[in-house]
Design a protein around this motif. Structure first.
Motif, PDB file in Angstrom:
ATOM      1  N   TYR A 199       0.827  -1.208   0.000  1.00  0.00           N
ATOM      2  CA  TYR A 199       0.000   0.000   0.000  1.00  0.00           C
ATOM      3  C   TYR A 199       0.864   1.262   0.000  1.00  0.00           C
ATOM      4  CZ  TYR A 199      -3.208   3.628   1.593  1.00  0.00           C
ATOM      5  OH  TYR A 199      -3.919   4.788   1.705  1.00  0.00           O
ATOM      6  N   ASP A 222      -6.939  -3.188  -2.686  1.00  0.00           N
ATOM      7  CA  ASP A 222      -7.670  -1.929  -2.529  1.00  0.00           C
ATOM      8  C   ASP A 222      -9.155  -2.125  -2.837  1.00  0.00           C
ATOM      9  OD1 ASP A 222      -7.535   0.879  -1.885  1.00  0.00           O
ATOM     10  OD2 ASP A 222      -7.955   1.266  -4.006  1.00  0.00           O
ATOM     11  N   GLU A 223      -9.452  -2.864  -3.893  1.00  0.00           N
ATOM     12  CA  GLU A 223     -10.852  -3.134  -4.253  1.00  0.00           C
ATOM     13  C   GLU A 223     -11.536  -3.983  -3.181  1.00  0.00           C
ATOM     14  OE1 GLU A 223     -10.590  -4.839  -8.171  1.00  0.00           O
ATOM     15  OE2 GLU A 223     -10.177  -2.887  -9.095  1.00  0.00           O
ATOM     16  N   LYS A 256     -12.223  -1.641  -0.234  1.00  0.00           N
ATOM     17  CA  LYS A 256     -13.339  -0.731  -0.538  1.00  0.00           C
ATOM     18  C   LYS A 256     -14.670  -1.469  -0.425  1.00  0.00           C
ATOM     19  CE  LYS A 256     -10.953   2.576  -3.466  1.00  0.00           C
ATOM     20  NZ  LYS A 256     -10.627   2.981  -4.837  1.00  0.00           N
ATOM     21  N   PHE A 292     -15.418  -2.033   3.305  1.00  0.00           N
ATOM     22  CA  PHE A 292     -15.913  -0.833   3.988  1.00  0.00           C
ATOM     23  C   PHE A 292     -17.291  -0.415   3.470  1.00  0.00           C
ATOM     24  CE2 PHE A 292     -11.361  -0.225   5.068  1.00  0.00           C
ATOM     25  CZ  PHE A 292     -11.514  -0.237   6.448  1.00  0.00           C
ATOM     26  N   ASN A 293     -17.522  -0.563   2.173  1.00  0.00           N
ATOM     27  CA  ASN A 293     -18.852  -0.243   1.633  1.00  0.00           C
ATOM     28  C   ASN A 293     -19.921  -1.121   2.272  1.00  0.00           C
ATOM     29  OD1 ASN A 293     -18.040   1.837  -0.049  1.00  0.00           O
ATOM     30  ND2 ASN A 293     -17.784   0.503  -1.829  1.00  0.00           N
TER      31      ASN A 293
END
Length: 149
Positions: A39, A104-105, A108, A111-112
Motif C-alpha cells: 500500500y 484496494d478493491e 473498498k 468498507f462499503n
C-alpha cells in the motif's frame, strides 16, 4: 464508562488484523504487513526503504526481510537511487500493482458493506471521529505515535 481498550480489541478482531493473512490476490496469500508495505509503495512516489520502514514504524532489519519476501514473490523491485547508491528505492512490479489494486478493491468493498448498515450521518460521524482520533494519536507523546505522513 465503557472499557475503551475492549472496544479497540473487538474492533481489531473484527477487522481481522490478528489474522496471519489479510488478503488474497492473484492466487497469493498476502500477510498484513506485506499488504501495508505494498500500500505504501503504491501510495508514495518511488519511496526509499527507510521512508517506508519509518512510516510503518518498523525497524529496518525486519522491514528488509519483508521486502525480500515481496521481491521473491515478484511484487516489488528494489533499485539503487541514481542520486545516492546507498539508498534503495522501492517500486511495484506489474504483478505488485495488480495485487495492490486487488487488495484496494477488496478493502473498498469491505468498507462499503460495513457502511451500508449506516445512514449518511452515521457514516460521516464515524469517518470524522476516526480522523480526529488519528490526528490526536499523532500528537500523543505516550505511545503509538507513527511518523507523520
Amino acid at each position: 464508562m465503557e472499557n475503551i481498550r475492549e472496544l479497540f480489541q473487538i474492533m481489531t478482531r473484527r477487522f481481522g488484523f490478528l489474522n496471519k493473512n489479510c488478503c488474497s490476490a492473484g492466487g497469493m496469500d498476502i500477510s498484513l504487513i506485506q499488504s501495508h508495505i505494498i500500500y505504501e509503495i503504491d501510495r508514495l512516489y518511488k519511496p526509499s526503504m527507510q521512508q517506508v520502514a519509518e512510516i510503518l514504524g518498523t525497524d529496518i532489519t525486519t522491514f528488509s526481510r519483508q521486502v525480500q519476501s515481496l521481491i521473491k514473490l515478484s511484487l516489488v523491485k528494489k533499485i539503487p537511487d541514481p542520486d545516492d547508491r546507498r539508498v534503495s528505492i522501492l517500486t511495484l512490479t506489474v504483478e505488485g500493482k495488480y495485487v495492490a489494486t486487488t487488495i484496494d478493491e477488496q478493502m473498498k468493498a469491505y468498507f462499503n458493506e460495513i457502511f451500508s448498515h449506516m445512514n449518511d450521518f452515521e457514516k460521516e460521524t464515524v469517518i470524522r471521529s476516526i480522523k480526529l482520533l488519528n490526528d490526536t494519536m499523532a500528537k500523543s507523546s505516550n505511545c503509538c505515535t507513527p511518523p507523520m505522513r
